[in-house]
Every structure is written in structure tokens, then in C-alpha cells.
Design a protein around this motif. Structure first.
Motif, PDB file in Angstrom:
ATOM      1  N   GLU A   1       0.856  -1.180   0.000  1.00  0.00           N
ATOM      2  CA  GLU A   1       0.000   0.000   0.000  1.00  0.00           C
ATOM      3  C   GLU A   1       0.895   1.233   0.000  1.00  0.00           C
ATOM      4  O   GLU A   1       1.775   1.364   0.853  1.00  0.00           O
ATOM      5  CB  GLU A   1      -0.908  -0.011   1.232  1.00  0.00           C
ATOM      6  CG  GLU A   1      -1.947   1.088   1.245  1.00  0.00           C
ATOM      7  CD  GLU A   1      -2.950   0.921   2.374  1.00  0.00           C
ATOM      8  OE1 GLU A   1      -3.370   1.957   2.943  1.00  0.00           O
ATOM      9  OE2 GLU A   1      -3.324  -0.238   2.685  1.00  0.00           O
ATOM     10  N   VAL A   2       0.651   2.126  -0.964  1.00  0.00           N
ATOM     11  CA  VAL A   2       1.502   3.296  -1.164  1.00  0.00           C
ATOM     12  C   VAL A   2       0.644   4.555  -1.106  1.00  0.00           C
ATOM     13  O   VAL A   2      -0.399   4.636  -1.763  1.00  0.00           O
ATOM     14  CB  VAL A   2       2.228   3.227  -2.521  1.00  0.00           C
ATOM     15  CG1 VAL A   2       3.081   4.475  -2.748  1.00  0.00           C
ATOM     16  CG2 VAL A   2       3.078   1.963  -2.618  1.00  0.00           C
ATOM     17  N   HIS A   3       1.107   5.570  -0.352  1.00  0.00           N
ATOM     18  CA  HIS A   3       0.395   6.832  -0.237  1.00  0.00           C
ATOM     19  C   HIS A   3       1.349   8.002  -0.508  1.00  0.00           C
ATOM     20  O   HIS A   3       2.531   7.959  -0.134  1.00  0.00           O
ATOM     21  CB  HIS A   3      -0.166   7.005   1.173  1.00  0.00           C
ATOM     22  CG  HIS A   3      -1.208   6.013   1.561  1.00  0.00           C
ATOM     23  ND1 HIS A   3      -2.562   6.287   1.505  1.00  0.00           N
ATOM     24  CD2 HIS A   3      -1.103   4.731   2.006  1.00  0.00           C
ATOM     25  CE1 HIS A   3      -3.243   5.219   1.907  1.00  0.00           C
ATOM     26  NE2 HIS A   3      -2.382   4.259   2.220  1.00  0.00           N
ATOM     27  N   ASN A   4       0.833   9.056  -1.142  1.00  0.00           N
ATOM     28  CA  ASN A   4       1.510  10.353  -1.214  1.00  0.00           C
ATOM     29  C   ASN A   4       2.952  10.256  -1.692  1.00  0.00           C
ATOM     30  O   ASN A   4       3.862  10.867  -1.124  1.00  0.00           O
ATOM     31  CB  ASN A   4       1.484  11.028   0.170  1.00  0.00           C
ATOM     32  CG  ASN A   4       0.093  11.073   0.768  1.00  0.00           C
ATOM     33  OD1 ASN A   4      -0.854  11.508   0.118  1.00  0.00           O
ATOM     34  ND2 ASN A   4      -0.044  10.594   1.992  1.00  0.00           N
ATOM     35  N   SER A   5       3.169   9.494  -2.741  1.00  0.00           N
ATOM     36  CA  SER A   5       4.529   9.199  -3.183  1.00  0.00           C
ATOM     37  C   SER A   5       4.739   9.598  -4.642  1.00  0.00           C
ATOM     38  O   SER A   5       3.779   9.837  -5.383  1.00  0.00           O
ATOM     39  CB  SER A   5       4.826   7.710  -2.989  1.00  0.00           C
ATOM     40  OG  SER A   5       4.814   7.382  -1.610  1.00  0.00           O
ATOM     41  N   LYS A   6       6.019   9.672  -5.022  1.00  0.00           N
ATOM     42  CA  LYS A   6       6.397   9.942  -6.405  1.00  0.00           C
ATOM     43  C   LYS A   6       7.414   8.898  -6.831  1.00  0.00           C
ATOM     44  O   LYS A   6       8.480   8.776  -6.220  1.00  0.00           O
ATOM     45  CB  LYS A   6       6.979  11.349  -6.548  1.00  0.00           C
ATOM     46  CG  LYS A   6       5.971  12.448  -6.275  1.00  0.00           C
ATOM     47  CD  LYS A   6       6.582  13.833  -6.427  1.00  0.00           C
ATOM     48  CE  LYS A   6       5.542  14.915  -6.139  1.00  0.00           C
ATOM     49  NZ  LYS A   6       6.127  16.282  -6.237  1.00  0.00           N
ATOM     50  N   LEU A   7       7.084   8.159  -7.892  1.00  0.00           N
ATOM     51  CA  LEU A   7       7.953   7.104  -8.387  1.00  0.00           C
ATOM     52  C   LEU A   7       8.331   7.408  -9.831  1.00  0.00           C
ATOM     53  O   LEU A   7       7.464   7.501 -10.704  1.00  0.00           O
ATOM     54  CB  LEU A   7       7.251   5.742  -8.328  1.00  0.00           C
ATOM     55  CG  LEU A   7       6.586   5.321  -7.013  1.00  0.00           C
ATOM     56  CD1 LEU A   7       6.002   3.928  -7.150  1.00  0.00           C
ATOM     57  CD2 LEU A   7       7.552   5.375  -5.855  1.00  0.00           C
ATOM     58  N   LEU A   8       9.617   7.580 -10.066  1.00  0.00           N
ATOM     59  CA  LEU A   8      10.146   7.673 -11.424  1.00  0.00           C
ATOM     60  C   LEU A   8      10.777   6.324 -11.710  1.00  0.00           C
ATOM     61  O   LEU A   8      11.926   6.074 -11.330  1.00  0.00           O
ATOM     62  CB  LEU A   8      11.170   8.797 -11.538  1.00  0.00           C
ATOM     63  CG  LEU A   8      10.718  10.191 -11.092  1.00  0.00           C
ATOM     64  CD1 LEU A   8      11.836  11.205 -11.304  1.00  0.00           C
ATOM     65  CD2 LEU A   8       9.460  10.622 -11.830  1.00  0.00           C
ATOM     66  N   SER A   9      10.032   5.436 -12.365  1.00  0.00           N
ATOM     67  CA  SER A   9      10.456   4.039 -12.389  1.00  0.00           C
ATOM     68  C   SER A   9       9.888   3.298 -13.591  1.00  0.00           C
ATOM     69  O   SER A   9       8.675   3.071 -13.681  1.00  0.00           O
ATOM     70  CB  SER A   9      10.013   3.332 -11.101  1.00  0.00           C
ATOM     71  OG  SER A   9      10.457   2.005 -11.079  1.00  0.00           O
TER      72      SER A   9
END
Length: 281
Positions: free
Chosen positions: A159-167
Motif C-alpha cells: 500500500e503506497v500513499h503520497n509518493s512519487k515514483l520515477l520508475s
């Protein structure tokens, strides 16, 4: 609890098999496995400069501490570890470990980090490196800033919240993924996964969201993204125009519009997917 303060420790297994220590303002110089097989250790304002510092350990609490690049493969086979306000400049940290908590931690060289681990909580973590979080289970993330390809490959129950993934290739081969209020940018998002949900997210992904069983999108933006949803069963609510959709396997795709819709009835049963577009709704 015994206090060790302002020491310079070196040599292999400098504090091997220690118990009930508070270590403050201390530097671990050259020497492998300084705290291997130790239990109930508090580390504050200290530095690790060599390999394998915390292997086979239990009940570790770390704050304001640094693992330098040479402290690689630093935390393996360890249970119940909490790290706060620290920097880890070493790759391959955390392997086959359980009950991991990271708060306000900078991982500048996070290649192959958090592999095959379980019960992970990440809060205010900034990480750069490929293959982050591979094959781990039961992961809770809030405010992760990640730059690195192949993130969370093979993860289950995340579970992921409020994140930024450059992937590129994030969330491949996964099961039970929930992402809220986050930004994900990278090609081929989510392939070969099952039970994947994005809520209030912004996504940019060439050929993303393909080969997924049970994809859910709620109130999501999809930008600059082509050839989406191939062989995916989806219940998708997209609040932007989608550039192109190719051969979804089934479900409902709702969007402001679809610029290019590719449906090949030799590949899929076209009747299994319903499209609800703003201009025709």
C-alpha cells in the motif's frame, strides 16, 4: 544497558554477538560484521564504514547514523529494526529481513535494496536505485520519493500513499497493490500483476497497465501514455483524455476521451469491454 560512547572500532566482528548496548558517537572502521548476531542494540550519531554491519541481528534501533558506500550489503537476515533520521549510501541494504521501519531516511545508492523482506514501513524515505523492494511482502509506504527502474518487482500486499515514483517497469509480477494520491512515471507499468488499484493518481506510462488481472483506477489522470490496457481486465475511471488503448481483455474503461482505440477481434473478445466516454455519455 551498557553504554559505548565516542569509540573508534575496527577489525572483524568488533562487537560480535553483543546484547543490550547503547552505542553513541562511534565510528566502525574497516572490519567486516562488527555487530553480527547482536540483540537489543541502540545506535545514535554513529558511522559504519565497512561491510555487513548488522547481519543476523534482532531488535535494533538506529538514529542519526550513516552507512557509507563501503558498508554495502549492510543489513541482512535481521528482525525488528527501526532507522530514523539517517543516511544510507550503500547498495544492497536489507535482504531477507523482517519488521523494518524507516522514518526520514535517505538512500542515495539503493540498488537491490529491500529484497525478499517482510513487514516493511517506509515514511518520508528518499531513494535512488534500481530494483528497489524486489519480492518483498506486506509493505506500507507513505511519502516515498523514488528514482530507479524495476521498483517493487514481485511484491505482494503493498500500500503506497503520497509518493512519487520515477520508475520504468514498476510493480511487475505483483499481487495486491494499492496506490493512493501518488505520481508514477515510467514505461510498462504494472505488467503481469493481479489486483492492482490506483486512486487519485497521476500516471505517465508508455504501454503501461498491460497484462493485469483486475485493474482498478479511481479518479486518475493518465498523461502522455499510449497503448494502454493490452490484455488487461479493468474497471478504470480516468479523468483525462487517453492517447491510445489497445486490446483490453474486459471490463469498463471510462475517460474524457480516447484518441486512438485499437481493437483486434482476432486477439480479444471485443464485447467484453465497455467504453464510457465523456463526449458520448
Amino acid at each position: 544497558m551498557k553504554l559505548i560512547r565516542q569509540e573508534l572500532l575496527s577489525g572483524e566482528r568488533a562487537l560480535f554477538n553483543s546484547n543490550d548496548l547503547e552505542i553513541v558517537d562511534t565510528t566502525f572502521e574497516e572490519g567486516e560484521s562488527p555487530l553480527k548476531e547482536s540483540t537489543n542494540i541502540i545506535l545514535k550519531d554513529s558511522v559504519f564504514k565497512w561491510k555487513y554491519p548488522l547481519w543476523y541481528c534482532d531488535v535494533i534501533k538506529v538514529s542519526n547514523t550513516a552507512l557509507l558506500e563501503t558498508a554495502r550489503s549492510g543489513i541482512w537476515y535481521t528482525n525488528k529494526i527501526e532507522i530514523n533520521d539517517s543516511i544510507i549510501d550503500a547498495p544492497k541494504t536489507f535482504r531477507r529481513s523482517n519488521d523494518i521501519v524507516l522514518n526520514n531516511v535517505l538512500l542515495t545508492n539503493a540498488d537491490e535494496t529491500l529484497w525478499n523482506c517482510k513487514d516493511i514501513k517506509l515514511n518520508k524515505v528518499n531513494a535512488k536505485g534500481n530494483y528497489f523492494g524486489m519480492n518483498s511482502k506486506d509493505v506500507y509506504v507513505d511519502n516515498l520519493q523514488l528514482s530507479g527502474d524495476y521498483a517493487f518487482d514481485g511484491v505482494s500486499n503493498i500500500e503506497v500513499h503520497n509518493s512519487k515514483l520515477l520508475s520504468k517497469d514498476a510493480f511487475w509480477n505483483c499481487e495486491n497493490v494499492k496506490v493512493y494520491n501518488s505520481v508514477i512515471i515510467g514505461e510498462y507499468l504494472g505488467w503481469n500483476s493481479k489486483n492492482v488499484t490506483f486512486v487519485n493518481c497521476t500516471i505517465e506510462s508508455l504501454q503501461g497497465l498491460c497484462y493485469i488481472e483486475n485493474l482498478v483506477l479511481e479518479n486518475c489522470k493518465i498523461l502522455n501514455s499510449e497503448l494502454l490496457f493490452e490484455y488487461t481486465t479493468a474497471n478504470a475511471e480516468v479523468i483525462t483524455v487517453i492517447d491510445s488503448v489497445k486490446n483490453p481483455s474486459g471490463g469498463i474503461i471510462q475517460a474524457k476521451g480516447i484518441d486512438e482505440l485499437i481493437l483486434d477481434d482476432t486477439k480479444i473478445d471485443v464485447s467484453k469491454t465497455t467504453f464510457v466516454l465523456e463526449e458520448t455519455a
